[in-house]
Design a protein around this motif. Structure first.
Motif, PDB file in Angstrom:
ATOM      1  N   GLN A 171      -7.281 -45.583  61.357  1.00 44.33           N
ATOM      2  CA  GLN A 171      -6.517 -45.902  62.565  1.00 44.33           C
ATOM      3  C   GLN A 171      -7.253 -45.467  63.823  1.00 44.33           C
ATOM      4  N   CYS A 172      -8.011 -44.395  63.733  1.00 45.34           N
ATOM      5  CA  CYS A 172      -8.793 -43.961  64.897  1.00 45.34           C
ATOM      6  C   CYS A 172      -9.866 -44.990  65.220  1.00 45.34           C
ATOM      7  N   ALA A 173     -10.417 -45.611  64.195  1.00 44.87           N
ATOM      8  CA  ALA A 173     -11.487 -46.591  64.392  1.00 44.87           C
ATOM      9  C   ALA A 173     -10.948 -47.980  64.736  1.00 44.87           C
ATOM     10  N   GLY A 174      -9.736 -48.275  64.320  1.00 40.01           N
ATOM     11  CA  GLY A 174      -9.196 -49.614  64.507  1.00 40.01           C
ATOM     12  C   GLY A 174      -8.188 -49.698  65.634  1.00 40.01           C
ATOM     13  N   THR A 175      -7.590 -50.864  65.719  1.00 43.92           N
ATOM     14  CA  THR A 175      -6.561 -51.083  66.729  1.00 43.92           C
ATOM     15  C   THR A 175      -5.225 -51.262  66.023  1.00 43.92           C
ATOM     16  N   VAL A 176      -4.447 -50.222  66.035  1.00 44.90           N
ATOM     17  CA  VAL A 176      -3.093 -50.267  65.478  1.00 44.90           C
ATOM     18  C   VAL A 176      -2.135 -49.822  66.566  1.00 44.90           C
ATOM     19  N   SER A 177      -0.878 -50.082  66.350  1.00 45.16           N
ATOM     20  CA  SER A 177       0.114 -49.735  67.366  1.00 45.16           C
ATOM     21  C   SER A 177       0.223 -48.221  67.531  1.00 45.16           C
ATOM     22  N   ALA A 178       0.671 -47.824  68.695  1.00 46.71           N
ATOM     23  CA  ALA A 178       0.867 -46.398  68.971  1.00 46.71           C
ATOM     24  C   ALA A 178       1.876 -45.808  67.996  1.00 46.71           C
ATOM     25  N   GLU A 179       2.890 -46.586  67.633  1.00 50.04           N
ATOM     26  CA  GLU A 179       3.906 -46.072  66.701  1.00 50.04           C
ATOM     27  C   GLU A 179       3.319 -45.845  65.312  1.00 50.04           C
ATOM     28  N   ASP A 180       2.429 -46.742  64.855  1.00 52.74           N
ATOM     29  CA  ASP A 180       1.780 -46.545  63.557  1.00 52.74           C
ATOM     30  C   ASP A 180       0.875 -45.314  63.589  1.00 52.74           C
ATOM     31  N   LYS A 181       0.155 -45.143  64.697  1.00 56.68           N
ATOM     32  CA  LYS A 181      -0.695 -43.949  64.830  1.00 56.68           C
ATOM     33  C   LYS A 181       0.169 -42.684  64.805  1.00 56.68           C
ATOM     34  N   ALA A 182       1.266 -42.718  65.525  1.00 55.66           N
ATOM     35  CA  ALA A 182       2.150 -41.552  65.585  1.00 55.66           C
ATOM     36  C   ALA A 182       2.733 -41.250  64.201  1.00 55.66           C
ATOM     37  N   ARG A 183       3.108 -42.287  63.495  1.00 54.60           N
ATOM     38  CA  ARG A 183       3.676 -42.109  62.142  1.00 54.60           C
ATOM     39  C   ARG A 183       2.652 -41.479  61.207  1.00 54.60           C
ATOM     40  N   THR A 184       1.411 -41.968  61.264  1.00 56.49           N
ATOM     41  CA  THR A 184       0.347 -41.413  60.421  1.00 56.49           C
ATOM     42  C   THR A 184       0.053 -39.975  60.816  1.00 56.49           C
ATOM     43  N   LEU A 185      -0.081 -39.732  62.114  1.00 58.51           N
ATOM     44  CA  LEU A 185      -0.357 -38.371  62.591  1.00 58.51           C
ATOM     45  C   LEU A 185       0.754 -37.408  62.179  1.00 58.51           C
ATOM     46  N   SER A 186       1.995 -37.830  62.306  1.00 59.55           N
ATOM     47  CA  SER A 186       3.125 -36.970  61.934  1.00 59.55           C
ATOM     48  C   SER A 186       3.044 -36.574  60.468  1.00 59.55           C
ATOM     49  N   GLY A 187       2.768 -37.546  59.609  1.00 59.63           N
ATOM     50  CA  GLY A 187       2.652 -37.254  58.185  1.00 59.63           C
ATOM     51  C   GLY A 187       1.469 -36.360  57.877  1.00 59.63           C
ATOM     52  N   TYR A 188       0.337 -36.665  58.495  1.00 61.81           N
ATOM     53  CA  TYR A 188      -0.884 -35.879  58.285  1.00 61.81           C
ATOM     54  C   TYR A 188      -0.663 -34.428  58.729  1.00 61.81           C
ATOM     55  N   ILE A 189      -0.043 -34.256  59.861  1.00 58.87           N
ATOM     56  CA  ILE A 189       0.261 -32.912  60.377  1.00 58.87           C
ATOM     57  C   ILE A 189       1.185 -32.172  59.419  1.00 58.87           C
ATOM     58  N   ALA A 190       2.234 -32.841  58.957  1.00 59.47           N
ATOM     59  CA  ALA A 190       3.180 -32.204  58.036  1.00 59.47           C
ATOM     60  C   ALA A 190       2.487 -31.787  56.744  1.00 59.47           C
ATOM     61  N   ALA A 191       1.584 -32.622  56.243  1.00 60.79           N
ATOM     62  CA  ALA A 191       0.865 -32.300  55.018  1.00 60.79           C
ATOM     63  C   ALA A 191      -0.067 -31.101  55.225  1.00 60.79           C
ATOM     64  N   LEU A 192      -0.810 -31.111  56.311  1.00 60.72           N
ATOM     65  CA  LEU A 192      -1.699 -29.977  56.608  1.00 60.72           C
ATOM     66  C   LEU A 192      -0.901 -28.690  56.808  1.00 60.72           C
ATOM     67  N   GLU A 193       0.210 -28.818  57.493  1.00 57.10           N
ATOM     68  CA  GLU A 193       1.069 -27.652  57.717  1.00 57.10           C
ATOM     69  C   GLU A 193       1.607 -27.127  56.385  1.00 57.10           C
ATOM     70  N   GLY A 194       1.963 -28.036  55.493  1.00 60.67           N
ATOM     71  CA  GLY A 194       2.443 -27.650  54.176  1.00 60.67           C
ATOM     72  C   GLY A 194       1.410 -26.874  53.381  1.00 60.67           C
ATOM     73  N   LEU A 195       0.139 -27.160  53.631  1.00 56.37           N
ATOM     74  CA  LEU A 195      -0.947 -26.428  52.973  1.00 56.37           C
ATOM     75  C   LEU A 195      -1.310 -25.146  53.710  1.00 56.37           C
ATOM     76  N   GLY A 196      -0.678 -24.920  54.870  1.00 61.20           N
ATOM     77  CA  GLY A 196      -0.977 -23.720  55.647  1.00 61.20           C
ATOM     78  C   GLY A 196      -2.238 -23.827  56.472  1.00 61.20           C
ATOM     79  N   ARG A 197      -2.715 -25.015  56.721  1.00 57.34           N
ATOM     80  CA  ARG A 197      -3.936 -25.219  57.517  1.00 57.34           C
ATOM     81  C   ARG A 197      -3.609 -25.343  58.998  1.00 57.34           C
ATOM     82  N   THR A 198      -2.986 -24.332  59.533  1.00 57.06           N
ATOM     83  CA  THR A 198      -2.535 -24.399  60.921  1.00 57.06           C
ATOM     84  C   THR A 198      -3.676 -24.440  61.925  1.00 57.06           C
ATOM     85  N   SER A 199      -4.822 -23.867  61.580  1.00 56.90           N
ATOM     86  CA  SER A 199      -5.913 -23.829  62.556  1.00 56.90           C
ATOM     87  C   SER A 199      -6.447 -25.220  62.889  1.00 56.90           C
ATOM     88  N   SER A 200      -6.240 -26.194  62.014  1.00 59.42           N
ATOM     89  CA  SER A 200      -6.742 -27.540  62.276  1.00 59.42           C
ATOM     90  C   SER A 200      -5.692 -28.447  62.912  1.00 59.42           C
TER      91      SER A 200
END
Length: 172
Positions: free
Chosen positions: A29-58
């Motif tokens: 999505q960073c390389a392509g052209t997708v809607s802001a809502e799709d980017k936000a949805r992906t980012l939200s999930g990615y953040i939640a997953a990283l947070e679930g692993l305790g990777r807060t520094s990233s």
């Protein structure tokens, strides 16, 4: 399909697999052209997953991207400030919290965050002012009384120290 699969895996609590699924989606999505809502949805999930692993520094750069996509999301900004403070990025947390305070000067969570950040930055006088504001809004804040006890003890103001000791004891 990949997004749905990532969301299901995240929902099941398998954070490691969710990160594995969200990471390439995010990169695409960073390389392509997708809607802001799709980017936000992906980012939200990615953040939640990283947070679930305790990777807060990233998380901070990702959270900041999400804030740019959702600039009106007050809770997201508070979360970003909280994580910045937890990982030792006090100045970044301070900037975010000050901007939040502008729009809602009586938000006790924001005031508490400001007091904590200022304490971390060794600005005890300004932190004490925020602790006082918190007590004005929530007189039963044990943390605020405890912090003011420390502040007045260090300042050599026994009368105020005892006032907050008495207030703290009355909460028990």
């Amino acid at each position: 399909y990949q997004m749905a699969r990532a969301e299901i895996v995240l929902g099941s609590g398998d954070f490691r697999q969710a990160v594995t699924l969200y990471a390439p989606l995010y990169q695409q999505q960073c390389a392509g052209t997708v809607s802001a809502e799709d980017k936000a949805r992906t980012l939200s999930g990615y953040i939640a997953a990283l947070e679930g692993l305790g990777r807060t520094s990233s998380l901070i750069p990702l959270l900041e991207q999400l804030v740019r996509l959702r600039p009106e999301d007050y809770a997201l900004k508070k979360k970003t400030a909280d994580i910045a403070l937890r990982i030792g990025q006090s100045r970044r947390a301070l900037a975010i919290l000050r901007s939040l305070e502008q729009g809602n000067p009586e938000d006790v969570e924001v005031l508490r965050g400001l007091a904590r950040v200022l304490t971390a930055l060794d600005n005890s006088r300004e932190a004490a002012a925020y602790w006082q504001q918190i007590i004005g809004l929530d007189g039963e804040s044990g943390e605020a009384h405890e912090q003011l006890i420390k502040y007045y003890r260090e300042a050599g103001n026994q009368a105020m120290e005892l006032k907050h000791v008495a207030a703290l004891l009355s909460l028990v």
